[in-house]
Design a protein around this motif. Structure first.
Motif, PDB file in Angstrom:
ATOM      1  N   SER A   3      47.547  56.658  33.824  1.00  0.00           N
ATOM      2  CA  SER A   3      46.628  56.199  34.849  1.00  0.00           C
ATOM      3  C   SER A   3      47.426  55.709  36.038  1.00  0.00           C
ATOM      4  O   SER A   3      48.559  55.269  35.904  1.00  0.00           O
ATOM      5  CB  SER A   3      45.761  55.060  34.288  1.00  0.00           C
ATOM      6  OG  SER A   3      44.969  54.515  35.313  1.00  0.00           O
ATOM      7  N   THR A   5      47.310  53.289  39.648  1.00  0.00           N
ATOM      8  CA  THR A   5      46.630  52.255  40.418  1.00  0.00           C
ATOM      9  C   THR A   5      47.328  52.177  41.760  1.00  0.00           C
ATOM     10  O   THR A   5      48.485  51.773  41.836  1.00  0.00           O
ATOM     11  CB  THR A   5      46.707  50.896  39.704  1.00  0.00           C
ATOM     12  OG1 THR A   5      46.158  51.047  38.396  1.00  0.00           O
ATOM     13  CG2 THR A   5      45.920  49.851  40.448  1.00  0.00           C
ATOM     14  N   ASN A   6      46.603  52.635  42.786  1.00  0.00           N
ATOM     15  CA  ASN A   6      47.191  52.702  44.133  1.00  0.00           C
ATOM     16  C   ASN A   6      48.506  53.477  44.125  1.00  0.00           C
ATOM     17  O   ASN A   6      49.499  53.069  44.729  1.00  0.00           O
ATOM     18  CB  ASN A   6      47.409  51.302  44.707  1.00  0.00           C
ATOM     19  CG  ASN A   6      46.096  50.657  45.110  1.00  0.00           C
ATOM     20  OD1 ASN A   6      45.031  51.079  44.663  1.00  0.00           O
ATOM     21  ND2 ASN A   6      46.169  49.645  45.947  1.00  0.00           N
ATOM     22  N   VAL A  21      42.669  51.312  34.621  1.00  0.00           N
ATOM     23  CA  VAL A  21      41.965  51.735  35.831  1.00  0.00           C
ATOM     24  C   VAL A  21      40.930  50.680  36.181  1.00  0.00           C
ATOM     25  O   VAL A  21      40.011  50.430  35.392  1.00  0.00           O
ATOM     26  CB  VAL A  21      41.269  53.095  35.629  1.00  0.00           C
ATOM     27  CG1 VAL A  21      40.537  53.496  36.903  1.00  0.00           C
ATOM     28  CG2 VAL A  21      42.286  54.166  35.234  1.00  0.00           C
ATOM     29  N   PRO A  23      37.632  48.844  37.797  1.00  0.00           N
ATOM     30  CA  PRO A  23      36.299  49.319  38.180  1.00  0.00           C
ATOM     31  C   PRO A  23      36.249  49.639  39.673  1.00  0.00           C
ATOM     32  O   PRO A  23      36.929  49.001  40.481  1.00  0.00           O
ATOM     33  CB  PRO A  23      35.395  48.123  37.843  1.00  0.00           C
ATOM     34  CG  PRO A  23      36.162  47.326  36.834  1.00  0.00           C
ATOM     35  CD  PRO A  23      37.606  47.508  37.182  1.00  0.00           C
ATOM     36  N   LYS A  24      35.422  50.609  40.032  1.00  0.00           N
ATOM     37  CA  LYS A  24      35.363  51.059  41.430  1.00  0.00           C
ATOM     38  C   LYS A  24      34.857  49.982  42.375  1.00  0.00           C
ATOM     39  O   LYS A  24      35.151  50.005  43.573  1.00  0.00           O
ATOM     40  CB  LYS A  24      34.494  52.319  41.528  1.00  0.00           C
ATOM     41  CG  LYS A  24      35.131  53.534  40.854  1.00  0.00           C
ATOM     42  CD  LYS A  24      34.274  54.773  41.008  1.00  0.00           C
ATOM     43  CE  LYS A  24      34.940  55.975  40.347  1.00  0.00           C
ATOM     44  NZ  LYS A  24      34.110  57.206  40.464  1.00  0.00           N
ATOM     45  N   TRP A  25      34.078  49.030  41.836  1.00  0.00           N
ATOM     46  CA  TRP A  25      33.530  47.996  42.715  1.00  0.00           C
ATOM     47  C   TRP A  25      34.576  46.963  43.148  1.00  0.00           C
ATOM     48  O   TRP A  25      34.331  46.165  44.061  1.00  0.00           O
ATOM     49  CB  TRP A  25      32.343  47.294  42.051  1.00  0.00           C
ATOM     50  CG  TRP A  25      32.630  46.694  40.711  1.00  0.00           C
ATOM     51  CD1 TRP A  25      32.405  47.257  39.499  1.00  0.00           C
ATOM     52  CD2 TRP A  25      33.203  45.398  40.449  1.00  0.00           C
ATOM     53  NE1 TRP A  25      32.796  46.419  38.480  1.00  0.00           N
ATOM     54  CE2 TRP A  25      33.283  45.268  39.034  1.00  0.00           C
ATOM     55  CE3 TRP A  25      33.637  44.353  41.249  1.00  0.00           C
ATOM     56  CZ2 TRP A  25      33.795  44.130  38.415  1.00  0.00           C
ATOM     57  CZ3 TRP A  25      34.151  43.219  40.644  1.00  0.00           C
ATOM     58  CH2 TRP A  25      34.220  43.110  39.243  1.00  0.00           C
ATOM     59  N   ASN A  27      37.010  46.607  45.310  1.00  0.00           N
ATOM     60  CA  ASN A  27      37.436  47.369  46.479  1.00  0.00           C
ATOM     61  C   ASN A  27      37.594  46.443  47.693  1.00  0.00           C
ATOM     62  O   ASN A  27      37.506  45.221  47.579  1.00  0.00           O
ATOM     63  CB  ASN A  27      36.426  48.488  46.773  1.00  0.00           C
ATOM     64  CG  ASN A  27      34.997  47.962  46.880  1.00  0.00           C
ATOM     65  OD1 ASN A  27      34.779  46.797  47.223  1.00  0.00           O
ATOM     66  ND2 ASN A  27      34.017  48.813  46.594  1.00  0.00           N
TER      67      ASN A  27
END
Length: 432
Positions: A3, A5-6, A21, A23-25, A27
């Motif tokens: 995975s 991350t950035n 990973v 969560p998409k929220w 942000n």
């Protein structure tokens, strides 16, 4: 599975699977809300953020956690940077989510950070004690998701203990802060007409405690005693109590309310992985400790915290050698802190403490037969996650059969037998 991350590749052997990973929220919009709250609006724009797991594999269980370095412009167009810890609930389906879904753990932790811990520190400062108990909470919400954002105290030199157990010096350092916490809660609860007694949800009444690992511990040690020559002498007593311990554990907080002499607001999950130590770079010794993770704080006997810590934080040889000394050290600081706080009521005695330990002897039996083998298994197999044990019922008894656990449980059973703890459970079985 790998995975990123950035753009950074994360090794799945080093981190919890549900933290590889984010969560998409989580942000830019989320961090803008966080910093506007934490910085009281002194923020113009989020420039960049980098998210990584906040801890190593197996270091915690009751949440998922991420460390984020956020770069932003303040109102004066000066670029700033801040490191944050984001705690939230697991979103992936599975044992971990099921175990935690019904527990009000985030509501409790928010109350601890927002109201109770600052009050404890204020009480201590008012009498000249500048003890800091924990990191500071910068942001929280329960809707649409349960989220807590904390300052990142690794930037102040604190780090998790990793895979090892505490030294006796570190244990005393942690117990000193716990004793002061307990004393503050003892005083504050009385001054506020029992306000802390409303915190009634702890580890022993979580719905997740009714799964196989948590309910069959005494039964499995009884089986182990029948199969292992050095444990044979304890088999009969274990057989007699194996169906009595869990019903008593479920009633631990009820028993505390009715019978125990020394009720306090406990940490509820006080072990090595919920401590962070600051290491002196010259001596390589710990010189300060911070307490973390207050999701299971509950009003009950101080004995529950004290025994939990000794069993799950200190290695076997030191545990048995320093067992009584650590209890005396902790309780002496508790009493001294009550005096420092000018407490006007009757200060509990050592006799009261030992009465509590006998009344709650089922807790010590539970710790030795259920949570200790869990901890030993994780120490023996650092690559394992808690889920690896909790999810595979057919493999769980193997944890009990390890030589490391057998060597640990024998002197414990001897002490419990000689203190009459098994007999005490049997004598009072009719109360259940």
């Amino acid at each position: 599975m790998e995975s990123t991350t950035n753009g950074t590749t994360l090794d799945p052997n080093l981190y919890n699977a549900d933290e590889l990973v984010p969560p998409k929220w989580i942000n830019g919009e989320f961090f803008e809300s966080v910093l506007k709250t934490a910085k009281k609006g002194d923020i113009k724009k989020i420039l960049n953020f980098n998210i990584t797991p906040a801890s190593a594999k197996g270091d915690h269980y009751a949440s998922i956690m991420f460390r984020t370095i956020v770069q932003y412009l303040d109102k004066s167009d000066i670029q700033q940077e801040i490191s944050l810890i984001v705690k939230t609930m697991p979103e992936e389906e599975g044992t971990k989510k099921d175990f935690l879904s019904d527990a009000p753990i985030f509501q409790v932790e928010i109350q601890m950070f927002d109201e109770i811990l600052p009050k404890f520190e204020e009480m201590l400062r008012s009498v000249g004690d500048n003890t800091i108990l924990s990191a500071k909470m910068l942001y929280h919400t329960l809707n649409p998701r349960k989220v807590i954002v904390l300052e990142d105290i690794t930037k102040k030199g604190f780090s998790a203990i990793g895979k090892r157990m505490c030294t006796i010096e570190e244990a005393k350092m942690a117990l000193e802060k716990l004793a002061k916490w307990h004393a503050c809660s003892y005083v504050l609860n009385e001054e506020t007409n029992g306000s802390l007694e409303k915190l009634t949800n702890g580890i022993y009444n979580m719905s997740g405690l009714k799964t196989d690992w948590f309910t069959k511990g005494v039964e499995r040690v009884a089986q182990l005693a029948h199969e292992t020559p050095k444990l044979h002498k304890y088999a009969e007593k274990l057989d007699q109590v194996k169906h009595l311990i869990m019903p008593k554990c479920y009633k631990t907080y009820e028993i505390s309310k009715d019978k125990i002499n020394i009720n306090v607001l406990t940490h509820g999950d006080f072990h090595a992985k919920n401590l962070m130590f600051k290491i002196n770079p010259k001596t390589q010794l710990s010189e300060e400790v911070m307490l973390i993770d207050f999701q299971l704080s509950v009003w009950c006997s101080m004995v529950t915290d004290l025994l939990y810590f000794i069993y799950l934080t200190i290695e076997l040889e030191s545990r048995e050698k320093y067992f009584e000394e650590l209890i005396y050290y902790f309780f002496s600081i508790f009493r001294d802190t009550l005096k420092l706080l000018n407490y006007k009521g009757k200060i509990p005695t050592f006799s009261d403490l030992h009465t509590d330990m006998l009344t709650l002897c089922h807790v010590e039996i539970y710790l030795a037969t259920t949570l200790l083998p869990f901890m030993v298994s994780l120490l023996e197999n650092p690559q394992k996650e808690p889920n690896d044990i909790l999810s595979y019922v057919d493999k769980q008894y193997e944890c009990y059969q390890s030589q490391m656990y057998i060597d640990q449980i024998q002197p414990i059973l001897e002490r419990l037998l000689n203190r009459g703890y098994f007999d005490n459970v049997i004598d009072y079985k009719d109360e259940e």
